[in-house]
Design a protein around this motif. Sequence first.
Motif, PDB file in Angstrom:
ATOM      1  N   THR A 269       0.818  -1.212   0.000  1.00  0.00           N
ATOM      2  CA  THR A 269       0.000   0.000   0.000  1.00  0.00           C
ATOM      3  C   THR A 269       0.853   1.264   0.000  1.00  0.00           C
ATOM      4  O   THR A 269       0.346   2.341  -0.292  1.00  0.00           O
ATOM      5  CB  THR A 269      -0.946   0.013   1.218  1.00  0.00           C
ATOM      6  OG1 THR A 269      -0.178  -0.163   2.416  1.00  0.00           O
ATOM      7  CG2 THR A 269      -1.974  -1.100   1.106  1.00  0.00           C
ATOM      8  N   SER A 274      -3.044   6.429  -3.765  1.00  0.00           N
ATOM      9  CA  SER A 274      -4.466   6.110  -3.905  1.00  0.00           C
ATOM     10  C   SER A 274      -5.154   6.917  -4.999  1.00  0.00           C
ATOM     11  O   SER A 274      -6.179   6.499  -5.527  1.00  0.00           O
ATOM     12  CB  SER A 274      -5.181   6.345  -2.570  1.00  0.00           C
ATOM     13  OG  SER A 274      -5.017   7.695  -2.155  1.00  0.00           O
ATOM     14  N   ASN A 345      -4.805  -1.532  -3.811  1.00  0.00           N
ATOM     15  CA  ASN A 345      -4.023  -1.153  -4.985  1.00  0.00           C
ATOM     16  C   ASN A 345      -4.822  -1.345  -6.276  1.00  0.00           C
ATOM     17  O   ASN A 345      -4.690  -0.552  -7.215  1.00  0.00           O
ATOM     18  CB  ASN A 345      -2.727  -1.965  -5.047  1.00  0.00           C
ATOM     19  CG  ASN A 345      -1.646  -1.407  -4.146  1.00  0.00           C
ATOM     20  OD1 ASN A 345      -1.822  -0.352  -3.541  1.00  0.00           O
ATOM     21  ND2 ASN A 345      -0.538  -2.111  -4.036  1.00  0.00           N
TER      22      ASN A 345
END
Length: 481
Positions: A269, A274, A345
Amino acid sequence: MAATQTTQQLLELFSFLQDPQAPVRRIALASLLPYTTPDAPERKLFLRPDHVEQLATIAHTSLPIPAQIIAHDALSALINLSSTLDVVLRLHKLPGFVTGLVRMIIDEKALLADLACMLLSNMSKLDAVARQVLGLRVPFTIVTSEPSPAPAPAPEGQDEQREEGPAAKMAKLETTTEEIAALDLLLEVFLKGEGKQYNANANYDFLASVFANVSLLPQGRAFLLSTPDRTIEPPLAKLISFTEHPSTIRRGGVASTIKNAAFEKAGHTRLIASSNDGPPEEGCIDLLVQLLLPLCGNEEFDIDVLDELPSELQLLPADKQRESDPQIRTILVETLVLLATGRANRDAMRRRGVYPVIKEAHAWETVQGVKEPMVRLVNLLMREEGPDTAVEEVDAPTEEDALPPVPAWTAEPASASGSGSGTSFVGASGEVVTAPVDEPRGAEPGAPALGRGDDQPFVHHNVPLSRMQPEEDEDEMLLEV
């Protein structure tokens, strides 16, 4: 008869490597060098006792120009011979040899730094050497100076003007010894040395292969991803910009390093931001742009697709070319597959336009071995997500279910399957030599040579890619809108 005569002549030449006359040693070594290439049948003569050690001693000769010429040929011979396990094991056992290579590499005036990088690249394919580089600390003497104390005021009634002697003017010098991690030093010269900016005699491109070899070990991946605090970039963040570098050696080694780092699933992550809005979150190493940019051409996307893409991928120039090496393209796509094994992801990749980029790359691609991981990636991105996929249900690959080994990188085009039939080593002239191998990677010091005679090379490949999605997901979805 002729072969026997050649053997006797070469053995006589070896006796001149210890001659006190430098010109004699230089001529003997220059005559022996052509017989170190992989296709030379006389190459096995170098595996006799003491011959490798003699070359290693000559390779560390420095300073005078004639000595540098001899050291050049000795390093070149060792580079050619280091595709053989026995040679690397013997070099690894020599006290201070790897440390000497590192010192030569980081010396900004060294004439042979690039040759030292090539040899370290070949040697670090052995796990024991990679571990040594990881733990190696190089001592440095640091000289610091303190300003001289202000002179005492003159007694009352005496003239203030007086001449200070040399000792009074000289600052006080102090020396301290500090040990610095070898990998930190190698990373620094790799970054500073691009385009011969640090050392006019070296470009340090082959250090990218050293980082790829080291990143095969968990400790190496920890080095790449670790940082004292989240405000400081980890080493991996400093490497990723080179995926578009003109040097195939540099960008190929960096691509392999990134892929190997992606096998640390706990940090996934941190490796994909994001969204495209604003800078990445603190502590995030956003790999997405640097992985996708080499896969992009000069295609034009619809405006709604452009809005999804990171700004760096929008409106690329008309002369933009995709990565020319199919092996590197495979590594880049496989890295994306690895990073897509987690739900967070995958969602980020969908939001950031990965699918349309891969769709165009797939339409352009002609190598089946590169198309296959593209299909895997799209199957992961286009699958339906629900409560049952909220957890990371797609397991990271393991050694037990691994595909055939893939070399960390080769400058030659990869085979259609994307898997290598051998191990790639660099030769003294910079060419890549692929030797057929069928044994597992690496060996511990003292282990016997791997099969089929003393000249059998050891194996190196980057962490293999396993089946990344259920076998029933076989429909190709790339042409869907």
